[in-house]
Design an enzyme around this catalytic site. Structure first.
Site, PDB file in Angstrom:
ATOM      1  N   ASP A  51      -3.722   1.491   9.907  1.00  0.00           N
ATOM      2  CA  ASP A  51      -4.933   1.613  10.190  1.00  0.00           C
ATOM      3  C   ASP A  51      -4.935   2.125  12.118  1.00  0.00           C
ATOM      4  OD1 ASP A  51      -4.437   1.652   6.837  1.00  0.00           O
ATOM      5  OD2 ASP A  51      -6.239   3.731   7.123  1.00  0.00           O
ATOM      6  N   CYS A  67       1.195  -1.291  -0.172  1.00  0.00           N
ATOM      7  CA  CYS A  67       0.069  -0.519   0.053  1.00  0.00           C
ATOM      8  C   CYS A  67       0.495   1.580  -0.064  1.00  0.00           C
ATOM      9  CB  CYS A  67      -1.004   0.210   1.191  1.00  0.00           C
ATOM     10  SG  CYS A  67      -2.217   1.947   0.820  1.00  0.00           S
TER      11      CYS A  67
HETATM   12  P1  RI2 Z   1      -0.661   6.417   6.793  1.00  0.00           P
HETATM   13  C1  RI2 Z   1      -3.892   3.696   4.607  1.00  0.00           C
HETATM   14  O1  RI2 Z   1      -5.473   3.534   3.593  1.00  0.00           O
HETATM   15  C2  RI2 Z   1      -2.626   2.771   4.094  1.00  0.00           C
HETATM   16  O2  RI2 Z   1      -3.574   1.372   5.174  1.00  0.00           O
HETATM   17  C3  RI2 Z   1      -1.531   2.869   4.930  1.00  0.00           C
HETATM   18  O3  RI2 Z   1      -0.658   1.741   5.220  1.00  0.00           O
HETATM   19  C4  RI2 Z   1      -2.101   3.188   6.156  1.00  0.00           C
HETATM   20  O4  RI2 Z   1      -3.574   3.983   5.231  1.00  0.00           O
HETATM   21  C5  RI2 Z   1      -1.076   4.547   6.971  1.00  0.00           C
HETATM   22  O5  RI2 Z   1      -0.982   5.644   6.435  1.00  0.00           O
HETATM   23  P2  RI2 Z   1      -5.880   4.198   2.756  1.00  0.00           P
HETATM   24  O6  RI2 Z   1      -5.972   5.592   3.176  1.00  0.00           O
HETATM   25  O7  RI2 Z   1      -0.836   7.303   7.519  1.00  0.00           O
HETATM   26  O8  RI2 Z   1      -5.079   4.514   1.344  1.00  0.00           O
HETATM   27  O9  RI2 Z   1       1.342   5.693   7.083  1.00  0.00           O
HETATM   28  O10 RI2 Z   1      -6.592   2.801   2.725  1.00  0.00           O
HETATM   29  O11 RI2 Z   1       0.520   7.807   5.874  1.00  0.00           O
END
Ligand code: RI2
Length: 299
Positions: free
Chosen positions: A187, A116
């Site tokens: 998350d 991701c």
């Molecule tokens: P940071 C994202 O969720 C991903 O799951 C990623 O690992 C997590 O947020 C952490 O993000 P999505 O919003 O705070 O893409 O490290 O569903 O940037």
């Protein structure tokens, strides 16, 4: 027709124009301040924001912090603006701590795999590269949104040797490429030290476990949940079928869960602003947040 900053931010979070656990928490804090300035019902604003991305405790903790500050200050707009600024400053300070502790994990000529698009992971990798270390990163595409494309752009433009793979290649790459560690964002981190992260994370972690590769989670402690316990600790967000299958096929159902739960046994360390902890140490941090202490955690 959207009206004002609050509604605009809610829409941006829901439709993932603003995404990433940290970014949605900061945006939600600003949206709570906007709700007060726009004279909205604070209770309704809180509920609306909590429902935008239900699996991310980062957002919940930010909203609850703002709600407490807003009600304590009699919904004074200046006080609520200051609280949002305080949350953002806290998030920046905590991120700097994660990067500081996390960069110690990167070794010269190391090979890493990420899934991701975690800004906590990327900031750490970029900082390690800037301090002179050379290493290689494999990044999954991350169906259906393709956040891995953002990851590879960020890494490659920082001069990091970067390889994009499809999600289903993760086990093969872990098995054959001498990967030093899997690096993941979060998350939510639960009381038990489980990780809720982008769907597919649990499969990547289980491949890592099978091949003796350590898994590290990069997260500020405001993504730790005081309430997330048990087998299904937070509701797993299910997004629209069109994200997976833009043109419906008659007779075919689509499921689109966007997070999954990785058990603590599959995680070697959690890189927080206070240092690298084990999943079993998550409980103490969750309890501190449950007692209303949302401030950078120092080990
Ligand atoms: P940071 C994202 O969720 C991903 O799951 C990623 O690992 C997590 O947020 C952490 O993000 P999505 O919003 O705070 O893409 O490290 O569903 O940037």
């Amino acid at each position: 027709m959207l009206e004002g900053e609050f509604e605009d931010t809610v829409d941006a979070i829901r439709t993932m124009r603003i995404r990433g656990a940290g970014a949605i928490a900061r945006a939600a804090a600003r949206a709570m301040a906007a709700a007060v300035r726009e004279g909205r019902d604070i209770e309704a604003a809180r509920r609306t924001l909590l429902n935008t991305r239900p699996s991310a405790v980062s957002l919940r903790n930010a909203v609850e912090f703002m709600y407490q500050r807003a009600t304590a200050a009699g919904e004074d707009p200046d006080a609520v603006d200051s609280a949002a600024a305080e949350f953002e400053a806290y998030a920046a300070e905590a991120r700097a701590g994660v990067v500081r502790h996390g960069s110690r994990l990167m070794v010269d000529f190391g090979r890493y795999l990420t899934h991701c698009n975690s800004s906590a992971v990327i900031d750490t990798l970029v900082a390690a590269r800037r301090s002179g270390r050379r290493f290689e990163v494999f990044a999954t595409e991350t169906r259906p949104w393709g956040q891995g494309h953002l990851t590879v752009q960020a890494l490659a433009s920082a001069g990091i040797e970067t390889t994009l793979i499809v999600d289903s290649a993760a086990r093969h790459i872990i098995a054959t490429e001498d990967i030093h560690a899997v690096l993941l964002g979060a998350d939510t981190v639960t009381m038990a030290g489980s990780l809720i992260n982008k769907v597919g994370t649990a499969s990547v972690a289980s491949a890592a476990r099978d091949h003796g590769v350590p898994v590290y989670v990069f997260t500020e402690t405001y993504k730790f949940s005081p309430a997330a316990m048990g087998r299904n600790p937070v509701p797993i967000e299910e997004r629209p079928a069109e994200e997976v299958l833009p043109c419906p096929i008659p007779g075919v159902k689509v499921r689109n869960p966007v997070f999954d739960v990785t058990p603590p046994e599959m995680v070697k360390g959690i890189v927080t602003e206070g240092g690298i902890i084990t999943p079993s140490q998550a409980r103490a941090i969750c309890e501190r947040i449950g007692a209303g202490d949302l401030s950078p955690h120092v080990a």
